[in-house]
Design an enzyme around this catalytic site. Sequence first.
Site, short mmCIF file in Angstrom:
data_model
loop_
_atom_site.label_atom_id
_atom_site.label_comp_id
_atom_site.label_asym_id
_atom_site.label_seq_id
_atom_site.Cartn_x
_atom_site.Cartn_y
_atom_site.Cartn_z
N CYS A 101 29.76 33.06 38.78
CA CYS A 101 29.26 32.54 40.05
C CYS A 101 29.44 31.02 40.11
O CYS A 101 29.94 30.47 41.09
CB CYS A 101 27.79 32.90 40.22
SG CYS A 101 27.03 32.21 41.71
N GLU A 174 30.69 39.51 42.99
CA GLU A 174 30.85 38.32 43.83
C GLU A 174 31.89 38.58 44.93
O GLU A 174 31.68 38.23 46.09
CB GLU A 174 31.31 37.12 42.97
CG GLU A 174 30.19 36.40 42.25
CD GLU A 174 29.49 35.38 43.16
OE1 GLU A 174 29.74 35.40 44.37
OE2 GLU A 174 28.69 34.59 42.65
#
Length: 502
Positions: A101, A174
């Site tokens: 991330c 993600e």
Amino acid sequence: MHSLRYELAEECADDDDAKLGICELRKAVLEELKMHNLLVQERELDLAKEHGINSATVKYTEFLLATASGKIEGLKGPGKLATPFEKTKIAAYTLGAMTPCMRLYAVMGKKFQELLDSNESTHPYNKWINNYSSDGFQATTLQTEDLLDKLSVSLTGEELDVIEKLYYQAMKLEIEFFSAQPLFQPTIVPLTKGHKPVEDHLIIFSDFDLTCTVVDSSAILAEIAIVTAPKSDQNQPEDQIVRMLSSDLRNTWGFLSKQYTEEYEQCIESIMPPDRLNNFDYKELSMALEQLSKFENTANNRVIESGVLKGISLEDIKRAGERLILQDGCPNFFQSIVKNENLNANVHVLSYCWCGDLIRSTFSSADLNELNVHANEFTYEGSVSTGEIVKKVESPIDKVEAFRNILKNCNDDKKKLTVYIGDSVGDLLCLLEADVGIVIGSSSSLRSVGTQFGISFVPLYSGLVKKQKEYVEGSTSDWKGLSGILYTVSSWAEVHAFILGC
């Protein structure tokens, strides 16, 4: 949410430096949250009313919380961990799930910052972009990765495999998170987004050697010949094709390879215009590549006359094809194309390779029997090569003629969209005639020749951003060949994302 996960990781770290590092990361996250809250307040948004939490977001946050809580298969939760080492593992696993991330946002921030015009200070996401492109956030990302490395030092190979799986799972989630966000404007990516199988026909063309493969096929075929050749005259059966001895064959192939390389470079230099053309000139380029075509024909004739390809068994060729390594992402891309029955797409491989059987075997081993292969072919007596080559595609001119014939023989009246993927000078004409030409790899001769003839090489990402801006501003999103623009990529993953999405 990120703050809580760092807090859980901090509790598990048994090293004071690690605890301090995680604590600093948690403080950085709290500052990040303040920035987000400020943006929401400035826009007077009520997120609870205007937007629900989609399932992709829930999956991602639940995965991260579960990891930070030690809820990984085969592991205990933090409250039940018996030793400091077990706690350190959880801290490492948490960082392994968090790092993607951080790295993704750091890359996105930099990329977006590069794309902003100097006069775009009023961009609605300017603060967001400035934050994630800042030196501070880049440093925090590096700090996270360094801390992950430190926590992983004492882990076993099996435990490092767990971190790798968590990393990839986090990145996958993600991507799903971003893909799930609603779009409020028309987009040009993925290319197949506007594809209508009933009306449209997508045709993918690709080179083979060093575009799909890691090594050149001619070297593979020569090595098969050398390895399987007799070591002495006494070893040759009387009822089979007489072959060159292994040592002589290696020497002959070495001489041919050196000669080809030297003369190829000379040929490339000779076809270059003395001055760089200001405007793309396809006709001039075609005339120049006719000279390269003559060179390729002469070089192939030398190989045939040398006899180095004589006596290779079809079985050995197929076995070599099965073991030939394809570029990362290449098989998966083609499988995604041909296995999708609703896409109405075809894949054609255009190659200088001397032996189409090698190509077919390579793709067959990757469960890609549907690919149409256009290459040269060996001739055989029984199942043993005679050393002759049936010449079908041996030059840039042959390639582009095959390209045109394939399109001409498409017996439908559907709108055709063509994409060509290649890596060398021999692919130039096809790359330019295709609606979308994609250059993979970093061939210096391709770039040099193309640039001298006025071709523009544009990184695919920035090219798509420019085209997207034009599309939103009202111009067409149509792709057309012979524009003089070729798009460059470093991997098949970029090709996959562009054409099919993630």
